[in-house]
Design a protein around this motif. Sequence first.
Motif, mmCIF file in Angstrom:
data_model
loop_
_atom_site.group_PDB
_atom_site.id
_atom_site.type_symbol
_atom_site.label_atom_id
_atom_site.label_comp_id
_atom_site.label_asym_id
_atom_site.label_seq_id
_atom_site.Cartn_x
_atom_site.Cartn_y
_atom_site.Cartn_z
ATOM 1 N N ALA A 26 0.835 -1.208 0.000
ATOM 2 C CA ALA A 26 0.000 0.000 0.000
ATOM 3 C C ALA A 26 0.864 1.249 0.000
ATOM 4 C CB ALA A 26 -0.929 -0.007 1.211
ATOM 5 N N ALA A 27 1.934 1.251 0.791
ATOM 6 C CA ALA A 27 2.836 2.408 0.838
ATOM 7 C C ALA A 27 3.610 2.543 -0.465
ATOM 8 C CB ALA A 27 3.794 2.280 2.018
ATOM 9 N N ALA A 66 -7.986 12.045 -10.443
ATOM 10 C CA ALA A 66 -7.885 10.901 -9.532
ATOM 11 C C ALA A 66 -9.110 9.988 -9.580
ATOM 12 C CB ALA A 66 -7.637 11.392 -8.100
ATOM 13 N N PRO A 67 -10.345 10.523 -9.555
ATOM 14 C CA PRO A 67 -11.508 9.626 -9.602
ATOM 15 C C PRO A 67 -11.628 8.831 -10.893
ATOM 16 C CG PRO A 67 -12.139 11.782 -8.761
ATOM 17 C CD PRO A 67 -10.746 11.912 -9.306
ATOM 18 N N VAL A 68 -11.010 9.315 -11.969
ATOM 19 C CA VAL A 68 -11.074 8.603 -13.248
ATOM 20 C C VAL A 68 -9.913 7.615 -13.386
ATOM 21 C CG1 VAL A 68 -10.961 8.860 -15.756
ATOM 22 C CG2 VAL A 68 -12.304 10.467 -14.401
ATOM 23 N N ILE A 69 -8.696 8.085 -13.122
ATOM 24 C CA ILE A 69 -7.513 7.265 -13.319
ATOM 25 C C ILE A 69 -7.270 6.310 -12.148
ATOM 26 C CG2 ILE A 69 -5.029 7.301 -13.735
ATOM 27 C CD1 ILE A 69 -6.770 8.296 -16.035
ATOM 28 N N GLY A 70 -7.621 6.729 -10.925
ATOM 29 C CA GLY A 70 -7.400 5.893 -9.741
ATOM 30 C C GLY A 70 -8.033 4.516 -9.849
ATOM 31 N N PRO A 71 -9.327 4.418 -10.180
ATOM 32 C CA PRO A 71 -9.930 3.089 -10.322
ATOM 33 C C PRO A 71 -9.289 2.248 -11.422
ATOM 34 C CG PRO A 71 -11.632 4.747 -10.017
ATOM 35 C CD PRO A 71 -10.327 5.490 -10.205
ATOM 36 N N VAL A 72 -8.863 2.891 -12.495
ATOM 37 C CA VAL A 72 -8.208 2.151 -13.588
ATOM 38 C C VAL A 72 -6.885 1.555 -13.106
ATOM 39 C CG1 VAL A 72 -7.182 2.322 -15.876
ATOM 40 C CG2 VAL A 72 -9.293 3.570 -15.363
ATOM 41 N N LEU A 73 -6.083 2.384 -12.449
ATOM 42 C CA LEU A 73 -4.808 1.888 -11.924
ATOM 43 C C LEU A 73 -5.033 0.831 -10.848
ATOM 44 C CD1 LEU A 73 -2.742 5.195 -11.625
ATOM 45 C CD2 LEU A 73 -2.560 3.413 -13.373
ATOM 46 N N GLY A 74 -6.024 1.066 -9.996
ATOM 47 C CA GLY A 74 -6.341 0.088 -8.955
ATOM 48 C C GLY A 74 -6.700 -1.258 -9.541
ATOM 49 N N TRP A 75 -7.514 -1.254 -10.605
ATOM 50 C CA TRP A 75 -7.900 -2.515 -11.247
ATOM 51 C C TRP A 75 -6.693 -3.187 -11.886
ATOM 52 C CZ3 TRP A 75 -7.608 -4.534 -16.142
ATOM 53 C CH2 TRP A 75 -8.338 -5.717 -16.358
ATOM 54 N N LEU A 76 -5.838 -2.413 -12.549
ATOM 55 C CA LEU A 76 -4.659 -2.990 -13.218
ATOM 56 C C LEU A 76 -3.724 -3.645 -12.199
ATOM 57 C CD1 LEU A 76 -3.823 -0.186 -15.819
ATOM 58 C CD2 LEU A 76 -4.712 -2.476 -16.290
ATOM 59 N N THR A 93 -10.014 -2.124 -2.128
ATOM 60 C CA THR A 93 -8.912 -1.513 -1.389
ATOM 61 C C THR A 93 -7.878 -0.916 -2.327
ATOM 62 O OG1 THR A 93 -9.213 -3.059 0.447
ATOM 63 C CG2 THR A 93 -7.109 -1.919 0.310
ATOM 64 N N TRP A 94 -7.559 -1.610 -3.401
ATOM 65 C CA TRP A 94 -6.601 -1.084 -4.372
ATOM 66 C C TRP A 94 -7.116 0.201 -5.007
ATOM 67 C CZ3 TRP A 94 -1.765 -1.890 -4.398
ATOM 68 C CH2 TRP A 94 -1.222 -3.131 -4.072
ATOM 69 N N ILE A 95 -8.388 0.241 -5.303
ATOM 70 C CA ILE A 95 -8.968 1.448 -5.900
ATOM 71 C C ILE A 95 -8.878 2.621 -4.929
ATOM 72 C CG2 ILE A 95 -11.144 2.513 -6.624
ATOM 73 C CD1 ILE A 95 -11.843 -0.090 -8.026
ATOM 74 N N TRP A 96 -9.184 2.382 -3.652
ATOM 75 C CA TRP A 96 -9.106 3.447 -2.657
ATOM 76 C C TRP A 96 -7.670 3.947 -2.496
ATOM 77 C CZ3 TRP A 96 -12.609 6.562 -1.200
ATOM 78 C CH2 TRP A 96 -13.935 6.170 -1.043
#
Length: 207
Positions: A26-27, A66-76, A93-96
């Motif tokens: 996470a860090a 962040a709300p657009v790219i964050g979930p994409v990166l979290g899923w990847l 958790t990854w998305i958050w």
Amino acid sequence: MDPFSQAALGAVVGQAVGHRELGYRAALYGAMAGALPDIDVLFSVNGDFVDQLVTHRGLTHSLFFAPVIGPVLGWLIWHRERRRRDDPGTLRTWIWVMTLALLSHPLLDLLTPYGTQLMLPFSDARFAVNAMPIIDPVYTSLLALGLLIAWLPALRDRWPTALTAMLTLLISSAYLGYGWLQGVKTEAVALQQLQARGITPERLAEV
């Protein structure tokens, strides 16, 4: 802010949000996300100084990035971890972690005199709250100390790492609040001095 501070803040945010489930991943990924918005400096690498000023802290520093790219990166990342580990962590958790770490970047830049274009692509206005300089060793040290404490073997086994991260965010935010308050007081004194000389400024700015 400088990239070290942005990465450190992203790491602390990632720890606060996801350490219980993801551990020190996470860090690590939070640090990467915290520094990522500064990739916009590459957009004007061949431009002149003015072009670089306009482009930097642009679209990647928007509140909508962040709300657009964050979930994409979290899923990847989650998809990659599922193929490599037995305990990949949950997608949520990854998305958050990625979304909040990305969001921490423009919010920190907002607190500097240079400001940032928070409302792109709907407005190119710069927003700034004069709470800290572009480089602040004290603030960066507070974040680094919080990360270091979380890694100390004597503490990490008896003190929740996520709690250490939350306390680090609280203390560092209090420091920023103190800086903002000092700026307000300084501006008030400057205004009084100008008015005593019969000068009524349209705008006061810290440099």
